[in-house]
Design a protein around this motif. Structure first.
Motif, short mmCIF file in Angstrom:
data_model
loop_
_atom_site.label_atom_id
_atom_site.label_comp_id
_atom_site.label_asym_id
_atom_site.label_seq_id
_atom_site.Cartn_x
_atom_site.Cartn_y
_atom_site.Cartn_z
N THR A 82 -9.00 -8.14 4.06
CA THR A 82 -8.66 -7.01 3.20
C THR A 82 -9.91 -6.30 2.71
O THR A 82 -9.88 -5.10 2.44
N HIS A 83 -11.03 -7.03 2.60
CA HIS A 83 -12.30 -6.40 2.23
C HIS A 83 -13.08 -5.92 3.45
O HIS A 83 -14.17 -5.36 3.29
N ALA A 138 -5.29 -9.05 8.22
CA ALA A 138 -4.80 -9.29 6.86
C ALA A 138 -3.28 -9.38 6.86
O ALA A 138 -2.69 -10.23 6.16
N TYR A 139 -2.64 -8.55 7.65
CA TYR A 139 -1.17 -8.56 7.74
C TYR A 139 -0.67 -9.87 8.33
O TYR A 139 0.30 -10.46 7.84
N SER A 161 -1.31 -12.97 5.76
CA SER A 161 -0.87 -12.89 4.36
C SER A 161 0.55 -13.39 4.14
O SER A 161 1.11 -13.21 3.05
N MET A 163 -7.30 -4.90 8.88
CA MET A 163 -6.02 -4.74 8.20
C MET A 163 -4.90 -5.43 8.96
O MET A 163 -3.95 -5.96 8.37
N ALA A 182 3.84 -11.76 2.19
CA ALA A 182 3.34 -10.60 1.45
C ALA A 182 3.14 -9.39 2.36
O ALA A 182 3.25 -8.24 1.94
N HIS A 183 2.78 -9.65 3.64
CA HIS A 183 2.59 -8.59 4.63
C HIS A 183 1.63 -7.51 4.13
O HIS A 183 1.93 -6.31 4.18
N LYS A 184 0.48 -7.94 3.67
CA LYS A 184 -0.54 -6.99 3.23
C LYS A 184 -1.35 -6.54 4.44
O LYS A 184 -1.92 -7.36 5.15
N GLY A 185 -1.39 -5.24 4.68
CA GLY A 185 -2.20 -4.76 5.78
C GLY A 185 -1.42 -3.92 6.76
O GLY A 185 -0.42 -3.27 6.42
N SER A 195 -7.08 -14.44 3.92
CA SER A 195 -6.93 -13.01 4.22
C SER A 195 -7.87 -12.11 3.44
O SER A 195 -8.02 -10.94 3.79
N SER A 196 -8.54 -12.62 2.39
CA SER A 196 -9.37 -11.73 1.57
C SER A 196 -10.56 -11.18 2.33
O SER A 196 -11.01 -10.06 2.08
#
Length: 499
Positions: free
Chosen positions: A89-90, A404-405, A408, A401, A411-414, A85-86
């Motif tokens: 996120t970037h 990323a969600y 992840s 994003m 964690a659900h980042k995004g 996922s990095s």
């Protein structure tokens, strides 16, 4: 007895009009120019320096492209290789390094001829794009770690795509000879820089931009050859032949259209037939994959599918998308034949490609590259262009994003699914907004920024200033399109009359 005119006076009388300066007619361009000292004054010595518009814009485009490369630095230094996922996120994802190994280039497999391990049996790109990918693999060192080779492969491709970006900027700048500074729109377009190295689309975009330049110079055969090569790199460029057909019908330019069509067909066949004959399964993979691919990112079809308990099948979506595209094509054709004045070629080229993007079952973020040069030629208005670009940048960030969600885990980042649907809506509305502005310019030619100086169609080539031979009876009731000289809009004078 009247004195004979001097050579100097005759030269002055035929002097070409000065180039249009956006800062003198566009409020946003004038405001933005304050960053570099404000608009040029009345007595500025333009065209007397090495820094011509073409050179300035090409260098700006290369500089923005380089900034786009810098934006990918977090992925180049590791995010492509460590952590799923990095790279999202970037917001620095690119297909290029992943497909170096995923499509067999690292193992020396020949595209279309050699089967690939895994689910994708053959390379799923058109032939000319496959050639570019293969050439880049030849220039990539075959030793070292796989990460080292993929980094090299991306850099080699980035170098070739930078050349394409410069070609696009130069071609767009030179297509409208009196409006060279409009090329700054493409050079400074943020979505262009952000998406330029996601995939190999810039090759087809560069060939299409060169084709548009050739058509503007009246070189129908060169236009056709370049458009055929562009279609051999990506499918969308062939769409331009549709509105061009209706334009040539209205103007009676059948021979020129036939020449362009023949050149496009021959160029496409020259590239495709050798692979088609000796590796048909590999050659056809692009077309079968396009048909079999399900509803995917960026389309309104995805919103419907993710909000439905019984989503439409792929076959149904294919049929519905085709019907919608045919409907849009019919509306554009009717617009050409019924408009009070024959639309400009660039306006229709933008509309037909935008229609394809809006109705298609997938919208990858790099598809915006298809529209940027056409948007600059169709509607060189800084406010509208920047509104559209803001929508595309929002989509560029939104899709990463969202990925990323989804990658992840807990964690659900995004960005969650509902948020991603809103981002898709922003992209669709931004594109529709620009389409509406272009259609308004067609129906109200005096509002067209390109035609305000009284010109006709600077990108139209043989269509520029040509008389109409066929229009629908609803074409504003204007009879001067059917016979006699055409009055230039904005000046009230006929072409060739003295100022």
């Amino acid at each position: 007895m009247c004195p004979m005119p001097s050579a100097e006076s005759m030269q002055a009388s035929v002097r070409k009009p000065d180039p249009v300066r956006p800062t003198s007619e566009d409020e946003v361009a004038a405001a933005g120019s304050e960053l570099i000292g404000g608009p040029a004054g009345r007595h500025a010595l333009l065209g007397t320096s090495w820094w011509t518009p073409v050179r300035v814009i090409a260098l700006v485009a290369i500089g923005m492209f380089a900034l786009g490369l810098v934006q990918k630095a977090p992925c180049y230094n590791g995010a492509w290789f460590f952590g799923a996922s990095s790279q999202y996120t970037h917001a620095c994802y690119s297909d290029i390094p992943h497909l170096y190994q995923g499509r067999g280039f690292v193992d020396g497999l020949v595209p279309y001829f050699d089967k690939l391990p895994g689910d994708m049996e053959y390379l799923e790109y058109p032939v000319l794009t496959g050639v570019l990918m293969e050439v880049a693999s030849w220039l990539t060192p075959g030793s070292g770690s796989i990460q080292y080779q993929e980094q090299w492969y991306w850099m080699v491709n980035a170098g070739m795509l930078m050349v394409c970006a410069a070609v696009i900027a130069v071609c767009v700048t030179r297509t409208h000879a009196r409006r060279p500074w409009d090329g700054l729109l493409i050079a400074l377009a943020p979505a262009f820089a952000l998406t330029a190295t996601i995939n190999w689309d810039l090759l087809a975009v560069a060939l299409t931009a060169a084709a548009m330049l050739m058509w503007s110079r009246g070189r129908s055969l060169a236009f056709g050859v370049l458009l055929g090569l562009a279609t051999a790199a990506k499918l969308y460029p062939f769409l331009l032949l549709g509105p061009l057909l209706v334009l040539c019908w209205r103007a009676g330019k059948w021979r020129e259209y036939g020449t362009a069509l023949g050149g496009a067909a021959v160029a496409w066949l020259v590239v495709n037939v050798p692979v088609m004959l000796f590796a048909f399964d590999g050659w056809s993979k692009f077309y079968t994959f396009s048909q079999e691919r399900g509803v995917d990112f960026g389309s309104f079809w995805l919103i419907l599918a993710q909000n439905s308990d019984d989503p439409l099948s792929t076959e149904t979506v294919n049929t519905a998308a085709m019907l919608l595209m045919l409907l849009c094509s019919g509306v554009i054709a009717a617009l050409v034949l019924a408009a009070p004045r024959r639309p400009r070629f660039a306006q229709l080229a933008f509309l037909i490609v935008a229609a394809f993007i809006l109705t298609n079952k997938v919208y990858s973020p790099q598809y915006v590259l298809w529209l940027v040069p056409l948007a600059v030629l169709a509607r060189p208005k800084w406010r509208d262009f920047l509104i559209w670009q803001a929508c595309e940048v929002a989509y560029f960030l939104g899709i990463w994003m969202y990925l990323a969600y989804t990658t992840s885990g807990d964690a659900h980042k995004g960005l969650p699914t509902d948020g991603y649907h809103w981002v898709i809506g922003v992209h669709l509305l931004g594109t529709l907004y620009l389409c509406v502005m272009v259609v308004r310019d067609i129906l109200l030619p005096d509002r067209d920024p390109v035609r305000r100086d009284g010109g006709d169609d600077p990108s139209g080539g043989v269509l520029d200033g040509a008389e109409d031979v066929f229009v629908l009876s609803t074409a504003g009731g204007r009879k001067d399109h059917l016979a006699g000289p055409q009055v230039e809009w904005g000046t009230g004078r006929e072409p060739g009359s003295s100022l």
